[in-house]
Design a protein around this motif. Sequence first.
Motif, PDB file in Angstrom:
ATOM      1  N   SER A  18       0.827  -1.212   0.000  1.00  0.00           N
ATOM      2  CA  SER A  18       0.000   0.000   0.000  1.00  0.00           C
ATOM      3  C   SER A  18       0.860   1.260   0.000  1.00  0.00           C
ATOM      4  CB  SER A  18      -0.930   0.014   1.218  1.00  0.00           C
ATOM      5  OG  SER A  18      -2.070  -0.775   0.971  1.00  0.00           O
ATOM      6  N   LEU A  19       1.962   1.229   0.731  1.00  0.00           N
ATOM      7  CA  LEU A  19       2.854   2.394   0.744  1.00  0.00           C
ATOM      8  C   LEU A  19       3.458   2.632  -0.639  1.00  0.00           C
ATOM      9  CD1 LEU A  19       4.682   2.033   4.194  1.00  0.00           C
ATOM     10  CD2 LEU A  19       2.658   3.382   3.629  1.00  0.00           C
ATOM     11  N   GLU A  20       3.738   1.554  -1.366  1.00  0.00           N
ATOM     12  CA  GLU A  20       4.220   1.704  -2.755  1.00  0.00           C
ATOM     13  C   GLU A  20       3.151   2.379  -3.618  1.00  0.00           C
ATOM     14  OE1 GLU A  20       7.104   1.274  -3.893  1.00  0.00           O
ATOM     15  OE2 GLU A  20       8.153  -0.370  -2.888  1.00  0.00           O
ATOM     16  N   GLU A  21       1.891   2.002  -3.397  1.00  0.00           N
ATOM     17  CA  GLU A  21       0.799   2.612  -4.168  1.00  0.00           C
ATOM     18  C   GLU A  21       0.606   4.074  -3.767  1.00  0.00           C
ATOM     19  OE1 GLU A  21      -0.578   1.311  -6.700  1.00  0.00           O
ATOM     20  OE2 GLU A  21       0.063  -0.777  -6.481  1.00  0.00           O
ATOM     21  N   ILE A  22       0.795   4.391  -2.506  1.00  0.00           N
ATOM     22  CA  ILE A  22       0.709   5.791  -2.053  1.00  0.00           C
ATOM     23  C   ILE A  22       1.797   6.612  -2.736  1.00  0.00           C
ATOM     24  CG2 ILE A  22       1.083   7.316  -0.052  1.00  0.00           C
ATOM     25  CD1 ILE A  22      -0.323   5.151   1.649  1.00  0.00           C
ATOM     26  N   LYS A  23       2.975   6.038  -2.829  1.00  0.00           N
ATOM     27  CA  LYS A  23       4.097   6.720  -3.490  1.00  0.00           C
ATOM     28  C   LYS A  23       3.765   7.015  -4.957  1.00  0.00           C
ATOM     29  CE  LYS A  23       9.119   6.273  -3.951  1.00  0.00           C
ATOM     30  NZ  LYS A  23      10.293   5.417  -3.679  1.00  0.00           N
ATOM     31  N   LYS A  24       3.037   6.085  -5.594  1.00  0.00           N
ATOM     32  CA  LYS A  24       2.628   6.276  -7.001  1.00  0.00           C
ATOM     33  C   LYS A  24       1.412   7.187  -7.125  1.00  0.00           C
ATOM     34  CE  LYS A  24       2.376   1.801  -7.972  1.00  0.00           C
ATOM     35  NZ  LYS A  24       2.212   0.533  -8.729  1.00  0.00           N
ATOM     36  N   GLY A  25       0.708   7.392  -6.008  1.00  0.00           N
ATOM     37  CA  GLY A  25      -0.474   8.258  -6.026  1.00  0.00           C
ATOM     38  C   GLY A  25      -1.775   7.541  -6.293  1.00  0.00           C
ATOM     39  N   THR A  26      -1.750   6.199  -6.341  1.00  0.00           N
ATOM     40  CA  THR A  26      -2.967   5.452  -6.667  1.00  0.00           C
ATOM     41  C   THR A  26      -3.823   5.148  -5.433  1.00  0.00           C
ATOM     42  OG1 THR A  26      -1.644   3.441  -6.585  1.00  0.00           O
ATOM     43  CG2 THR A  26      -2.023   4.423  -8.752  1.00  0.00           C
ATOM     44  N   ILE A  27      -3.207   5.071  -4.270  1.00  0.00           N
ATOM     45  CA  ILE A  27      -3.936   5.003  -3.002  1.00  0.00           C
ATOM     46  C   ILE A  27      -3.654   6.294  -2.251  1.00  0.00           C
ATOM     47  CG2 ILE A  27      -3.977   3.872  -0.730  1.00  0.00           C
ATOM     48  CD1 ILE A  27      -3.874   1.203  -2.086  1.00  0.00           C
ATOM     49  N   SER A  28      -4.693   6.869  -1.689  1.00  0.00           N
ATOM     50  CA  SER A  28      -4.558   8.196  -1.076  1.00  0.00           C
ATOM     51  C   SER A  28      -3.897   8.153   0.291  1.00  0.00           C
ATOM     52  CB  SER A  28      -5.935   8.855  -0.952  1.00  0.00           C
ATOM     53  OG  SER A  28      -6.521   9.017  -2.217  1.00  0.00           O
ATOM     54  N   THR A  29      -4.212   7.129   1.085  1.00  0.00           N
ATOM     55  CA  THR A  29      -3.674   7.088   2.442  1.00  0.00           C
ATOM     56  C   THR A  29      -3.712   5.678   3.003  1.00  0.00           C
ATOM     57  OG1 THR A  29      -3.790   8.144   4.640  1.00  0.00           O
ATOM     58  CG2 THR A  29      -5.870   7.503   3.649  1.00  0.00           C
ATOM     59  N   SER A  30      -2.839   5.444   3.946  1.00  0.00           N
ATOM     60  CA  SER A  30      -2.913   4.245   4.779  1.00  0.00           C
ATOM     61  C   SER A  30      -2.639   4.681   6.210  1.00  0.00           C
ATOM     62  CB  SER A  30      -1.890   3.190   4.339  1.00  0.00           C
ATOM     63  OG  SER A  30      -1.957   2.058   5.197  1.00  0.00           O
ATOM     64  N   LEU A  31      -3.613   4.446   7.064  1.00  0.00           N
ATOM     65  CA  LEU A  31      -3.402   4.669   8.492  1.00  0.00           C
ATOM     66  C   LEU A  31      -2.636   3.472   9.048  1.00  0.00           C
ATOM     67  CD1 LEU A  31      -4.674   7.085  10.212  1.00  0.00           C
ATOM     68  CD2 LEU A  31      -5.695   6.737   7.981  1.00  0.00           C
ATOM     69  N   GLY A  32      -1.934   3.653  10.130  1.00  0.00           N
ATOM     70  CA  GLY A  32      -1.230   2.514  10.704  1.00  0.00           C
ATOM     71  C   GLY A  32      -0.545   2.853  12.009  1.00  0.00           C
ATOM     72  N   GLY A  33       0.236   1.893  12.476  1.00  0.00           N
ATOM     73  CA  GLY A  33       0.949   2.025  13.740  1.00  0.00           C
ATOM     74  C   GLY A  33       0.445   1.083  14.807  1.00  0.00           C
ATOM     75  N   HIS A  34      -0.749   0.519  14.607  1.00  0.00           N
ATOM     76  CA  HIS A  34      -1.343  -0.342  15.634  1.00  0.00           C
ATOM     77  C   HIS A  34      -0.656  -1.688  15.743  1.00  0.00           C
ATOM     78  CE1 HIS A  34      -3.133  -1.316  11.854  1.00  0.00           C
ATOM     79  NE2 HIS A  34      -3.983  -2.215  12.328  1.00  0.00           N
ATOM     80  N   PHE A  35       0.269  -1.994  14.817  1.00  0.00           N
ATOM     81  CA  PHE A  35       1.022  -3.243  14.945  1.00  0.00           C
ATOM     82  C   PHE A  35       1.916  -3.234  16.190  1.00  0.00           C
ATOM     83  CE2 PHE A  35       3.887  -0.554  12.445  1.00  0.00           C
ATOM     84  CZ  PHE A  35       5.115  -0.775  13.058  1.00  0.00           C
ATOM     85  N   ILE A  36       2.134  -2.066  16.794  1.00  0.00           N
ATOM     86  CA  ILE A  36       2.952  -1.991  18.017  1.00  0.00           C
ATOM     87  C   ILE A  36       2.157  -2.406  19.254  1.00  0.00           C
ATOM     88  CG2 ILE A  36       4.232  -0.058  16.978  1.00  0.00           C
ATOM     89  CD1 ILE A  36       3.096   1.699  19.274  1.00  0.00           C
ATOM     90  N   ASN A  37       0.873  -2.700  19.097  1.00  0.00           N
ATOM     91  CA  ASN A  37      -0.008  -2.989  20.232  1.00  0.00           C
ATOM     92  C   ASN A  37       0.567  -4.067  21.167  1.00  0.00           C
ATOM     93  OD1 ASN A  37      -3.659  -3.371  20.429  1.00  0.00           O
ATOM     94  ND2 ASN A  37      -2.135  -3.639  22.018  1.00  0.00           N
ATOM     95  N   GLY A  38       0.992  -5.191  20.585  1.00  0.00           N
ATOM     96  CA  GLY A  38       1.535  -6.274  21.402  1.00  0.00           C
ATOM     97  C   GLY A  38       2.788  -5.869  22.146  1.00  0.00           C
ATOM     98  N   ALA A  39       3.649  -5.095  21.483  1.00  0.00           N
ATOM     99  CA  ALA A  39       4.879  -4.612  22.132  1.00  0.00           C
ATOM    100  C   ALA A  39       4.558  -3.720  23.324  1.00  0.00           C
ATOM    101  CB  ALA A  39       5.738  -3.864  21.117  1.00  0.00           C
ATOM    102  N   CYS A  40       3.507  -2.924  23.195  1.00  0.00           N
ATOM    103  CA  CYS A  40       3.080  -2.072  24.312  1.00  0.00           C
ATOM    104  C   CYS A  40       2.608  -2.925  25.486  1.00  0.00           C
ATOM    105  CB  CYS A  40       1.974  -1.127  23.858  1.00  0.00           C
ATOM    106  SG  CYS A  40       2.483  -0.012  22.531  1.00  0.00           S
ATOM    107  N   ALA A  41       1.890  -4.003  25.176  1.00  0.00           N
ATOM    108  CA  ALA A  41       1.456  -4.924  26.229  1.00  0.00           C
ATOM    109  C   ALA A  41       2.662  -5.553  26.924  1.00  0.00           C
ATOM    110  CB  ALA A  41       0.548  -6.001  25.646  1.00  0.00           C
ATOM    111  N   ILE A  42       3.714  -5.844  26.164  1.00  0.00           N
ATOM    112  CA  ILE A  42       4.942  -6.395  26.749  1.00  0.00           C
ATOM    113  C   ILE A  42       5.539  -5.413  27.760  1.00  0.00           C
ATOM    114  CG2 ILE A  42       7.325  -7.073  26.254  1.00  0.00           C
ATOM    115  CD1 ILE A  42       5.392  -9.188  25.305  1.00  0.00           C
TER     116      ILE A  42
END
Length: 363
Positions: free
Chosen positions: A264-288
């Motif tokens: 998706s980030l590659e598509e954002i770079k090309k301009g074909t996808i407008s946005t991708s929200l993210g960051g929630h993959f850190i959830n488990g690390a926060c629980a640790i």
Amino acid sequence: MKIKLFAFIVSIFFIYTASAIKITFLVPGKSNEDFWVTAAEFTRAAAVELGFDYEVLYAERDRENMIDLVYKIASETNKPDFVLIVNEKNSAPQMLKILNNNNIKTFLVHVDLTDDQKKVIKYPRSIYKNWIGTVVADNVPAGYQIMNEMYKNIPENLKSKKMFKLIAINGDKETKTSLEREKGLYKFLNENKSIQLLQIIAAEWDRDIAYQKTNHMFDRYKDIDFIWAANDPIALGALKAVYNHQKLPGKNIYIGGLNWSKESLEEIKKGTISTSLGGHFINGACAIAVIFDYLKGIDINSSNYEMKINFFSPIGKKEVDEYFKYLDKSNWNKINFKKYTKFYNKNLKEYKFNPKEILKDYK
């Protein structure tokens, strides 16, 4: 001499005890699924840094397999001290009961209980004493922000259009994650009356299903301006369908998703996808980090031992190259996770789990 020997034995005991703490992350997704592999490996980096033994088990998006894995964990001779579970397919109550009855401490991560589930099993340490805490993402702002990022990034000459047409593709119709992201979308639409929601459908978080259903939407509706997608695989499936209908993504139709996936980030770079929200993959690390503090006698000070965190941030076109570096798994062992614990950071009154800050925090 005896005092020194005693002190030495005690120190060895505590070192052994710390190294013996075992944490298992029971992942509901597939072992080749970008988001869940990323989430599991980032959690591993935090666990290793903080001195835990760590293992990952993948349920391969199979609810029965997930429950079987819980029974397997509970029957092991070398049981984990903590298990991180996810309320995928609303399976958490059954898992909590099994683990509690086998005296295994549990943290709920990523997907919260539904309101109906909470009426029955309440909150951590109430009915199930070994359910130590909940650390989950707040998905309402995420649903809102996907739409907001798409809308604010359309060209100025299009903003005068009186009415925009929107298709929304959610993950499913029942999990808390889906319901919250949908709630965030509706909040945005209530504030922006120039966008008409034509239909909201569910793609079971699956790229191929999203592709098929988006094709059906184009058969039904000829004039679509926005496609709101609950995650990146759905957005990528919708993007493939858009090309089938002679649309120009990023020019006369706008797609937004969520996960910060590489594709998706590659598509954002090309301009074909407008946005991708993210960051929630850190959830488990926060629980640790929270578990680490808990073992050091620093307990969760949130109401009912539950923490709901807005992890989400957009990555825009100008940030893509920078974040490819930060999302490289080989760099995660350089992150100073100790800084985000209250034990090592005595000035930390409230946890600060900002994914963009954490990813940049190399030793």
